[in-house]
Design a protein around this motif. Structure first.
Motif, PDB file in Angstrom:
ATOM      1  N   PRO A 100      -7.064   4.669  10.521  1.00 25.04           N
ATOM      2  CA  PRO A 100      -6.191   3.526  11.000  1.00 25.04           C
ATOM      3  C   PRO A 100      -5.516   2.973   9.679  1.00 25.04           C
ATOM      4  O   PRO A 100      -6.082   3.072   8.766  1.00 25.04           O
ATOM      5  CB  PRO A 100      -7.382   2.773  11.568  1.00 25.04           C
ATOM      6  CG  PRO A 100      -8.577   2.894  11.032  1.00 25.04           C
ATOM      7  CD  PRO A 100      -8.445   4.354  10.655  1.00 25.04           C
ATOM      8  N   PRO A 101      -4.484   2.517   9.923  1.00 19.83           N
ATOM      9  CA  PRO A 101      -3.586   1.891   8.710  1.00 19.83           C
ATOM     10  C   PRO A 101      -4.340   0.474   8.429  1.00 19.83           C
ATOM     11  O   PRO A 101      -5.052  -0.139   8.939  1.00 19.83           O
ATOM     12  CB  PRO A 101      -2.303   1.666   9.304  1.00 19.83           C
ATOM     13  CG  PRO A 101      -2.408   1.446  10.753  1.00 19.83           C
ATOM     14  CD  PRO A 101      -3.621   2.257  11.216  1.00 19.83           C
ATOM     15  N   GLU A 102      -4.073   0.090   7.002  1.00 15.33           N
ATOM     16  CA  GLU A 102      -4.630  -1.278   6.526  1.00 15.33           C
ATOM     17  C   GLU A 102      -3.544  -1.880   6.233  1.00 15.33           C
ATOM     18  O   GLU A 102      -2.265  -1.653   6.273  1.00 15.33           O
ATOM     19  CB  GLU A 102      -5.258  -0.832   5.086  1.00 15.33           C
ATOM     20  CG  GLU A 102      -6.274   0.141   5.012  1.00 15.33           C
ATOM     21  CD  GLU A 102      -7.612  -0.500   5.300  1.00 15.33           C
ATOM     22  OE1 GLU A 102      -7.812  -1.620   5.768  1.00 15.33           O
ATOM     23  OE2 GLU A 102      -8.681   0.164   5.628  1.00 15.33           O
ATOM     24  N   THR A 103      -3.612  -3.371   6.619  1.00 15.72           N
ATOM     25  CA  THR A 103      -2.420  -4.334   6.478  1.00 15.72           C
ATOM     26  C   THR A 103      -2.673  -5.275   5.558  1.00 15.72           C
ATOM     27  O   THR A 103      -1.672  -5.749   5.270  1.00 15.72           O
ATOM     28  CB  THR A 103      -2.607  -5.135   7.974  1.00 15.72           C
ATOM     29  OG1 THR A 103      -4.037  -5.771   8.080  1.00 15.72           O
ATOM     30  CG2 THR A 103      -2.435  -4.104   9.043  1.00 15.72           C
ATOM     31  N   SER A 104      -3.749  -5.527   4.767  1.00 19.60           N
ATOM     32  CA  SER A 104      -3.794  -6.320   3.712  1.00 19.60           C
ATOM     33  C   SER A 104      -3.190  -5.768   2.396  1.00 19.60           C
ATOM     34  O   SER A 104      -2.649  -4.776   2.363  1.00 19.60           O
ATOM     35  CB  SER A 104      -5.346  -6.700   3.437  1.00 19.60           C
ATOM     36  OG  SER A 104      -5.827  -5.428   3.030  1.00 19.60           O
ATOM     37  N   ALA A 105      -2.900  -6.730   1.351  1.00 16.78           N
ATOM     38  CA  ALA A 105      -2.344  -6.201   0.080  1.00 16.78           C
ATOM     39  C   ALA A 105      -3.318  -5.122  -0.562  1.00 16.78           C
ATOM     40  O   ALA A 105      -4.349  -4.979   0.001  1.00 16.78           O
ATOM     41  CB  ALA A 105      -2.265  -7.473  -0.737  1.00 16.78           C
ATOM     42  N   SER A 106      -2.559  -4.000  -1.282  1.00 16.23           N
ATOM     43  CA  SER A 106      -3.387  -3.372  -1.807  1.00 16.23           C
ATOM     44  C   SER A 106      -4.079  -3.433  -2.881  1.00 16.23           C
ATOM     45  O   SER A 106      -5.131  -2.727  -3.117  1.00 16.23           O
ATOM     46  CB  SER A 106      -2.262  -2.210  -2.165  1.00 16.23           C
ATOM     47  OG  SER A 106      -2.755  -1.053  -2.558  1.00 16.23           O
ATOM     48  N   PHE A 107      -3.674  -4.576  -3.826  1.00 13.09           N
ATOM     49  CA  PHE A 107      -4.460  -4.641  -5.062  1.00 13.09           C
ATOM     50  C   PHE A 107      -5.588  -6.002  -4.864  1.00 13.09           C
ATOM     51  O   PHE A 107      -4.945  -6.976  -4.536  1.00 13.09           O
ATOM     52  CB  PHE A 107      -3.495  -4.877  -6.145  1.00 13.09           C
ATOM     53  CG  PHE A 107      -4.249  -5.316  -7.475  1.00 13.09           C
ATOM     54  CD1 PHE A 107      -4.622  -4.323  -8.412  1.00 13.09           C
ATOM     55  CD2 PHE A 107      -4.310  -6.650  -7.975  1.00 13.09           C
ATOM     56  CE1 PHE A 107      -5.042  -4.681  -9.713  1.00 13.09           C
ATOM     57  CE2 PHE A 107      -4.972  -7.005  -9.070  1.00 13.09           C
ATOM     58  CZ  PHE A 107      -5.435  -6.043  -9.934  1.00 13.09           C
ATOM     59  N   PRO A 108      -6.737  -6.076  -5.403  1.00 12.58           N
ATOM     60  CA  PRO A 108      -7.316  -4.690  -5.752  1.00 12.58           C
ATOM     61  C   PRO A 108      -8.047  -4.023  -4.463  1.00 12.58           C
ATOM     62  O   PRO A 108      -7.977  -4.718  -3.418  1.00 12.58           O
ATOM     63  CB  PRO A 108      -8.405  -5.246  -6.756  1.00 12.58           C
ATOM     64  CG  PRO A 108      -8.888  -6.523  -6.062  1.00 12.58           C
ATOM     65  CD  PRO A 108      -7.461  -7.141  -5.556  1.00 12.58           C
ATOM     66  N   SER A 109      -8.472  -3.019  -4.626  1.00 16.30           N
ATOM     67  CA  SER A 109      -9.205  -2.131  -3.443  1.00 16.30           C
ATOM     68  C   SER A 109     -10.652  -2.952  -3.031  1.00 16.30           C
ATOM     69  O   SER A 109     -11.376  -3.110  -4.125  1.00 16.30           O
ATOM     70  CB  SER A 109      -9.772  -0.843  -3.910  1.00 16.30           C
ATOM     71  OG  SER A 109     -10.502  -0.327  -2.976  1.00 16.30           O
ATOM     72  N   GLY A 110     -10.603  -3.622  -2.035  1.00 25.12           N
ATOM     73  CA  GLY A 110     -11.865  -4.363  -1.655  1.00 25.12           C
ATOM     74  C   GLY A 110     -13.087  -3.410  -1.366  1.00 25.12           C
ATOM     75  O   GLY A 110     -14.003  -3.792  -1.711  1.00 25.12           O
ATOM     76  N   HIS A 111     -12.748  -2.266  -1.001  1.00 25.05           N
ATOM     77  CA  HIS A 111     -13.867  -1.210  -0.889  1.00 25.05           C
ATOM     78  C   HIS A 111     -14.619  -0.983  -2.047  1.00 25.05           C
ATOM     79  O   HIS A 111     -15.575  -0.798  -2.206  1.00 25.05           O
ATOM     80  CB  HIS A 111     -13.395   0.070   0.139  1.00 25.05           C
ATOM     81  CG  HIS A 111     -13.478  -0.193   1.425  1.00 25.05           C
ATOM     82  ND1 HIS A 111     -12.258  -0.968   2.093  1.00 25.05           N
ATOM     83  CD2 HIS A 111     -13.854   0.701   2.370  1.00 25.05           C
ATOM     84  CE1 HIS A 111     -12.327  -0.723   3.301  1.00 25.05           C
ATOM     85  NE2 HIS A 111     -13.344   0.159   3.529  1.00 25.05           N
ATOM     86  N   ALA A 112     -13.678  -0.517  -2.968  1.00 19.71           N
ATOM     87  CA  ALA A 112     -14.126  -0.291  -4.455  1.00 19.71           C
ATOM     88  C   ALA A 112     -14.803  -1.543  -4.934  1.00 19.71           C
ATOM     89  O   ALA A 112     -15.762  -1.378  -5.966  1.00 19.71           O
ATOM     90  CB  ALA A 112     -12.911   0.220  -5.214  1.00 19.71           C
ATOM     91  N   ARG A 164       0.721  -1.104   0.008  1.00 19.52           N
ATOM     92  CA  ARG A 164      -0.052   0.016  -0.164  1.00 19.52           C
ATOM     93  C   ARG A 164       1.006   1.427  -0.229  1.00 19.52           C
ATOM     94  O   ARG A 164       2.072   1.189   0.049  1.00 19.52           O
ATOM     95  CB  ARG A 164      -0.800  -0.075   1.017  1.00 19.52           C
ATOM     96  CG  ARG A 164      -1.872  -1.190   1.159  1.00 19.52           C
ATOM     97  CD  ARG A 164      -2.778  -0.934   2.386  1.00 19.52           C
ATOM     98  NE  ARG A 164      -3.820  -2.143   2.453  1.00 19.52           N
ATOM     99  CZ  ARG A 164      -5.133  -2.050   2.094  1.00 19.52           C
ATOM    100  NH1 ARG A 164      -5.556  -0.778   1.689  1.00 19.52           N
ATOM    101  NH2 ARG A 164      -5.829  -3.042   2.112  1.00 19.52           N
ATOM    102  N   PRO A 165       0.248   2.401  -0.211  1.00 18.60           N
ATOM    103  CA  PRO A 165       0.842   3.783  -0.267  1.00 18.60           C
ATOM    104  C   PRO A 165       1.861   3.791   1.006  1.00 18.60           C
ATOM    105  O   PRO A 165       1.177   3.217   2.354  1.00 18.60           O
ATOM    106  CB  PRO A 165      -0.083   4.727  -0.138  1.00 18.60           C
ATOM    107  CG  PRO A 165      -1.141   4.066  -1.093  1.00 18.60           C
ATOM    108  CD  PRO A 165      -1.100   2.816  -0.573  1.00 18.60           C
ATOM    109  N   PRO A 166       2.810   4.521   1.425  1.00 19.02           N
ATOM    110  CA  PRO A 166       3.563   4.709   2.638  1.00 19.02           C
ATOM    111  C   PRO A 166       2.445   5.225   3.734  1.00 19.02           C
ATOM    112  O   PRO A 166       1.681   6.016   3.545  1.00 19.02           O
ATOM    113  CB  PRO A 166       4.576   5.801   2.387  1.00 19.02           C
ATOM    114  CG  PRO A 166       4.632   5.586   0.806  1.00 19.02           C
ATOM    115  CD  PRO A 166       3.224   5.247   0.463  1.00 19.02           C
TER     116      PRO A 166
END
Length: 265
Positions: free
Chosen positions: A167-179, A158-160
């Motif tokens: 709060p920070p996200e810990t899972s992988a960035s791709f793809p966006s689960g929210h989107a 994810r971005p820095p």
């Protein structure tokens, strides 16, 4: 409550969902009809077709992940990520941060599950049918499968954290689960609602609000620094593909039931 389709489900405005006008659509209907005849059950045939399509969609997610990694390595589309994040950071304000963080949280697993469950229950009770529940379960199952598959395959960072809003996200960035989940869930609600709205203005308003919601949810993830722009763009593409599969299978199911009703007369 019944699963048998009602007349209102078979059309959207003047568009008959059981009429297949294109050559590809007519071929698809003939193929499905042949599957129904072989299995002797339209519901089972629809589930089999959905299972096959679901497997293909998850496979497509794997292919998308491979292509995505190549794109990132080539620094082409991914070249949009850093400029977009920099711009989002530049327009942040404490007040806007709080509003967008609250809105984005509504698309998380907890609140999205609660909101979706309540809305589906309301539609089932209102229409006295199981259709909203069945279609939503199918849609969400596929959406979650694509999210998990994509994240495990790419494992993109994810971005820095220094540029993200807690709060920070810990899972992988791709793809966006929210989107991805928001476009599938909102899109399915939109499909269900427009088939029961008689006024064209009401249908247009429903579609417009759905599109605005989906765009806002995806954009919020980039604004908060929780995802790169390409994570969101890919999620939207996957979501549209899966929605198309589910809605097409539902149309085939509607067509089969209407054909059976006509032949029984």
């Amino acid at each position: 409550m019944l699963l048998e389709p009602s007349e209102s489900e078979r059309s959207i405005g003047d568009r008959d969902l059981t009429a297949w006008r294109s050559p590809a659509g007519r071929w698809l209907w003939r193929t499905f009809d042949a599957l129904v005849r072989r299995l002797r059950n339209a519901d089972l045939a629809a589930l089999v077709l959905l299972g096959i399509a679901g497997a293909l969609t998850v496979g497509a997610t794997w292919v998308a992940g491979e292509i995505y990694e190549a794109v990132v390595a080539g620094d082409s589309v991914a070249g949009l990520d850093r400029p977009m994040l920099n711009w989002m950071v530049s327009v942040r304000t404490p007040e806007l941060n709080a509003v967008i963080a609250t809105f984005s949280a509504s698309g998380g697993q907890l609140w999205m599950s609660v909101i979706t469950g309540l809305a589906v229950t309301l539609l089932c009770l209102r229409w006295q049918r199981w259709t909203p529940l069945v279609l939503m379960v199918i849609a969400v199952t596929g959406s979650l499968a694509m999210t998990v598959t994509g994240k495990r395959l790419t494992d993109r960072a994810r971005p820095p954290l220094t540029e993200s809003i807690p709060p920070p996200e810990t899972s992988a960035s791709f793809p966006s689960g929210h989107a991805l989940n928001s476009i599938v869930i909102a899109g399915m609600f939109c499909y269900l609602l427009v088939s029961h709205l008689s006024a064209a203005a009401a249908r247009a308003a429903t579609v417009t609000l759905t599109v605005l919601y989906v765009l806002a949810m995806g954009t919020s993830r980039v604004y908060l620094g929780h995802h790169w722009l390409t994570d969101v763009l890919a999620a939207w593409c996957l979501g549209v593909a899966w929605l198309t599969v589910v809605i097409t299978c539902h149309r085939l199911w509607l067509t089969q039931h209407r054909s059976h009703s006509l032949s029984a007369r």
